[in-house]
Write an enzyme that holds these catalytic residues in place. Structure first.
Site: not given
Ligand SMILES: O=C(O)c1ccc[n+]([C@@H]2O[C@H](COP(=O)([O-])O)[C@@H](O)[C@H]2O)c1
Ligand SMILES: Cc1cc2nc[nH]c2cc1C
Length: 478
Positions: A176, A319
């Site tokens: 996502e 991812e």
């Molecule tokens: O799924 C996770 O464990 C995860 C942990 C930290 C960040 N993410 C990725 O970071 C983005 C969301 O982070 P935030 O700080 O914007 O809420 C979102 O695009 C996720 O794909 C995802």
């Molecule tokens: C900020 C950031 C959030 C994301 N979430 C999944 N891929 C990502 C890549 C970036 C750069």
């Protein structure tokens, strides 16, 4: 398009194949191997979920669902909202994201779906347009979306899974992209697992202490204002969810209805899985976990799903980084099974615990150049944990900023103790020397895919961090 109800009615119970007459020969063949550690559970979960009496390699599809969040306005991420657009382009045009590198590594076909990006994305080639709205509403003030929109998001995912299963895909990797969506997943986990906002909320894209305080407060307010009903997955999704989570919950239900395997990834995919489980508890039996992510509620979410992670790579992302590793381990387990069945599995030593170590001479300058490059690849800073450590270590030993797999093969004798030690990321370590070498090499291959397939923020035109340790370190000109 199939309804949620019809889909749920098609989801069957999963039984451990070892307890069935079909599974007895499989178990007898597998038992010829020794020291296969965590590969045993991985193998039998795969064959049990997919009900195979002759285990086949996976046919894998990754679904990366993208959507924006109204709650982004509360300053809860380290990146601007525009990053959702930038990254969606990156998946399809620059092809330099984690998901590109990891699906290359695991030979997975990748689909990218616009579920609700806050911009017109219709000119982006390859993007599957299922946009429900231009982002969700800010759930601090009321529901994120209507109940109808939540149903539509789930049914979109079901439809995608139906079409892919009809093409022969038997394994689904979830991904996502949505800036601020860990605020949503924290609220979902808090609601469904009965956690406080403090227990459920983490640093997401690696935000600073001050933003974390804001984020905890936002989650608290979202729960108090919306009072999501944890027994009703659609209620939870509509009040505090995101369109991309609805899509992934639908993919889970659709895949489960076709006896396909779903491999979970980071915390966000677990939040989608909690919604699927609330709608249909049996769906959780079709899931396999991968890693334990950095977000604090990931453990509780996996526990609620009845899952225990196979690996700890200190990843903080959904991812397909973790699920790709498990997909490669399944392919390895199927190969090993074939060798055991045909009595061609090599005799191998059982490794001591802990395995032998070697002192390596490391080039520190090359390692810090490699670290700088990794910090500037299009991902939240430090989110690929052990993969980053492996790549930097290999750069130091091989004295090359971007080593490739051929360099590892050419130096295998030197690197063997490191390769075997690397295999220990499996919670139940493989002690068979042949299998441990394969496991270690898979992880090294993953790390080198990250290092060599990913693009920098500048190369892929992605916005850099404006908060936390990424701010200043990630450069739009690197
Ligand atoms: O799924 C996770 O464990 C995860 C942990 C930290 C960040 N993410 C990725 O970071 C983005 C969301 O982070 P935030 O700080 O914007 O809420 C979102 O695009 C996720 O794909 C995802
Ligand atoms: C900020 C950031 C959030 C994301 N979430 C999944 N891929 C990502 C890549 C970036 C750069």
């Amino acid at each position: 398009m199939k309804s949620i109800e019809t889909t749920i009615n098609n989801i069957k119970q999963v039984t451990d194949i070892r307890n069935t007459s079909t599974g007895k020969p499989l178990a007898a063949n597998w038992c010829k191997g020794t020291g296969l550690g965590g590969l045993t559970d991985i193998f039998f979960n795969y064959v049990s979920i997919t009900g195979q009496s002759k285990p086949l390699p996976l046919k894998k599809a990754a679904i990366i669902a993208c959507g924006d969040h109204g709650v982004c306005a509360m300053n809860v991420s380290a990146y601007p909202q525009k990053t959702t657009i930038d990254m969606t382009r990156n998946y399809l045009v620059s092809k330099g994201a984690v998901a590109n590198a990891m699906t290359n590594f695991s030979a997975t076909d990748m689909l990218v779906v616009d579920m609700g990006i806050a911009a017109d994305m219709s000119s982006l080639p390859g993007l599957i347009n299922k946009k429900i709205a231009f982002g969700t509403e800010n759930f601090v003030y009321g529901p994120a979306m209507t109940r109808d929109a939540a149903v539509k998001a789930i049914e979109t995912g079901i439809d995608l899974a139906d079409k892919l299963a009809a093409k022969g895909y038997n394994c689904f990797l979830l991904g996502e992209m949505g800036i601020a969506n860990t605020t949503s997943s924290a609220a979902i986990a808090a609601a469904i697992c009965g956690l406080t906002a403090e227990q459920a909320t983490g640093r997401g894209t690696n935000i600073s202490d001050s933003r974390l305080k804001i984020k905890i407060d936002v989650v608290k307010k979202a729960l108090a204002v919306n009072k999501p009903n944890p027994a009703d997955g659609i209620d939870v999704l509509s009040k505090i969810g995101g369109f991309e989570f609805g899509c992934l919950a639908g993919v889970i239900l659709g895949a489960a209805a076709h006896d396909c395997l779903i491999i979970l990834d980071g915390f966000n995919t677990s939040a989608a899985a909690l919604i699927a489980q609330a709608l249909c508890p049996l769906s959780a039996k079709h899931m396999m976990p991968s890693h334990l992510a950095g977000e604090p509620a990931h453990q509780a979410a996996l526990q609620k799903l009845g899952l225990s992670p196979y690996i700890d790579l200190r990843l903080q992302l959904s991812e397909t980084a973790g699920s790709s590793v498990i997909a490669r381990f399944i392919d390895l387990a199927v190969q090993i099974y074939d060798m055991l069945r045909t009595d061609t599995f090599p005799d191998a030593d059982i490794l001591p615990d802990p395995p032998a170590t070697t002192q390596y001479s490391l080039d520190k300058d090359i390692m810090s150049t490699c670290q700088e490059r990794i910090d500037n690849l299009t991902k939240p800073i430090k989110c690929l944990g052990k993969f980053e450590d492996i790549a930097i270590f290999l750069a130091g030993v091989l004295k090359k900023v971007q080593p490739v797999m051929d360099d590892v093969t050419a130096n295998k004798a030197l690197l063997l103790p490191y390769i075997l030690a690397t295999s220990r990321c499996l919670k139940i370590p493989v002690t068979n020397a042949y299998a441990a070498e394969k496991v270690g090499l898979i992880l090294i291959d993953g790390a080198l895919h990250m290092l060599n397939d990913m693009k920098t923020f500048a190369e892929a035109a992605v916005s850099v961090a404006n908060d936390g340790p990424g701010a200043g370190r990630q450069k739009s000109t690197y």
